[in-house]
Design a protein around this motif. Structure first.
Motif, PDB file in Angstrom:
ATOM      1  N   LEU A  23       0.831  -1.209   0.000  1.00 57.43           N
ATOM      2  CA  LEU A  23       0.000   0.000   0.000  1.00 57.43           C
ATOM      3  C   LEU A  23       0.861   1.252   0.000  1.00 57.43           C
ATOM      4  N   SER A  28      -3.079   6.303  -1.141  1.00 59.29           N
ATOM      5  CA  SER A  28      -4.290   6.896  -1.721  1.00 59.29           C
ATOM      6  C   SER A  28      -4.187   8.409  -1.854  1.00 59.29           C
ATOM      7  N   VAL A 128     -10.532   7.943   2.376  1.00 56.95           N
ATOM      8  CA  VAL A 128     -10.048   6.614   2.007  1.00 56.95           C
ATOM      9  C   VAL A 128      -8.703   6.403   2.703  1.00 56.95           C
ATOM     10  N   ASP A 130      -5.532   4.064   3.707  1.00 60.51           N
ATOM     11  CA  ASP A 130      -4.874   2.942   3.023  1.00 60.51           C
ATOM     12  C   ASP A 130      -5.114   1.644   3.778  1.00 60.51           C
ATOM     13  N   ARG A 184      -8.721   0.985   1.779  1.00 62.27           N
ATOM     14  CA  ARG A 184      -8.243   0.125   0.684  1.00 62.27           C
ATOM     15  C   ARG A 184      -8.038  -1.307   1.166  1.00 62.27           C
ATOM     16  N   THR A 185      -7.539  -1.449   2.378  1.00 62.86           N
ATOM     17  CA  THR A 185      -7.383  -2.780   2.969  1.00 62.86           C
ATOM     18  C   THR A 185      -7.758  -2.716   4.440  1.00 62.86           C
TER      19      THR A 185
END
Ligand code: 6PG
Length: 236
Positions: A23, A28, A128, A130, A184-185
């Motif tokens: 990541l 992001s 958002v 990461d 994202r994760t």
């Protein structure tokens, strides 16, 4: 996509390191990696390793919290204090990248609004992150989102005040489902035989309403990190 990694602490820490490294290569936002972290066993398991991890660029990482208890930042019960002592102090994380949740503010609703604004300032109007690192409690809670709680239906706020947490202390701040699942994760860690039953329910019951299951299913990418004991009742 939901994945699981089952193994001893070294295996789980290595998997988490891989996720962070991947990541961090393309975060992001242009600022660098953004994380939200929890307290509890994921903190005591992984933070000391992160403190010793020379390959991470903590200097350009924004650190948020998934939840915080209404205690002063120096209190041993504070998730912030835990992160400071086990990780951030020795990693020399810059003060302007460490975004403490001020859950000790008597006006918890105002503190939630301020944290929401801080999140939006750093990781976007529709935030958002990461990576979000969550532990799962024995009842299936994650962050300070508890089973059956009205906050599980929160769709507008990114950060909310909790006044009635069944896990002490009752007053807390927490990220809400929309912001957790937008990460994202999402990584959910659970360790020990006492978590085996709830791990099975959260992972194997297709329509589970447990907070951990809602986050795991709702996120674009979830990785469960389980030791052999916590994975002991999985049937598949
Ligand atoms: C907290 C934590 C909390 C924690 C879970 C799991 O402030 O209480 O952030 O959400 O992560 O309760 O804790 P354990 O992994 O220690 O069971």
């Amino acid at each position: 996509m939901v994945e699981r990694c089952i193994g001893n602490v070294d295996v789980l820490a290595a998997r988490l390191r891989e996720e962070i490294t991947r990541l961090g290569r393309a975060p992001s936002t242009g600022r660098g990696l953004s994380l939200a972290v929890s307290g509890g066993s994921v903190a005591t398991t992984f933070f000391p390793r992160w403190a010793a991890e020379a390959t991470f660029d903590w200097g350009s990482t924004d650190v948020f919290w998934a939840d915080e208890r209404a205690v002063p930042p120096t209190d041993p019960e504070s998730n912030y204090a835990l992160a400071r002592s086990l990780w951030l102090d020795s990693a020399r994380a810059p003060a302007d990248r460490v975004h403490r949740m001020r859950a000790d503010d008597p006006d918890l609703a105002a503190a939630a609004r301020d944290y929401d604004a801080e999140l939006r300032r750093v990781v976007g109007e529709r935030p958002v992150l990461d990576l979000v690192l969550l532990g799962m409690g024995p009842d299936g809670h994650v962050a300070s989102l508890f089973p059956g709680h009205a906050l599980l239906g929160e769709a507008g706020l990114n950060v909310a005040a909790v006044l009635d947490s069944p896990k002490p202390p009752p007053r807390r701040l927490t990220l809400t489902l929309p912001v957790l699942t937008a990460a994202r994760t999402v990584v959910i860690g659970a360790f020990g035989a006492s978590k085996a039953g709830i791990v099975r329910l959260a992972i194997e019951e297709a329509d589970s309403r447990l907070p951990a299951a809602l986050v795991a299913r709702g996120a674009g990418r979830t990785v469960w990190l389980l030791d052999a004991e916590a994975a002991g009742q999985l049937t598949a």
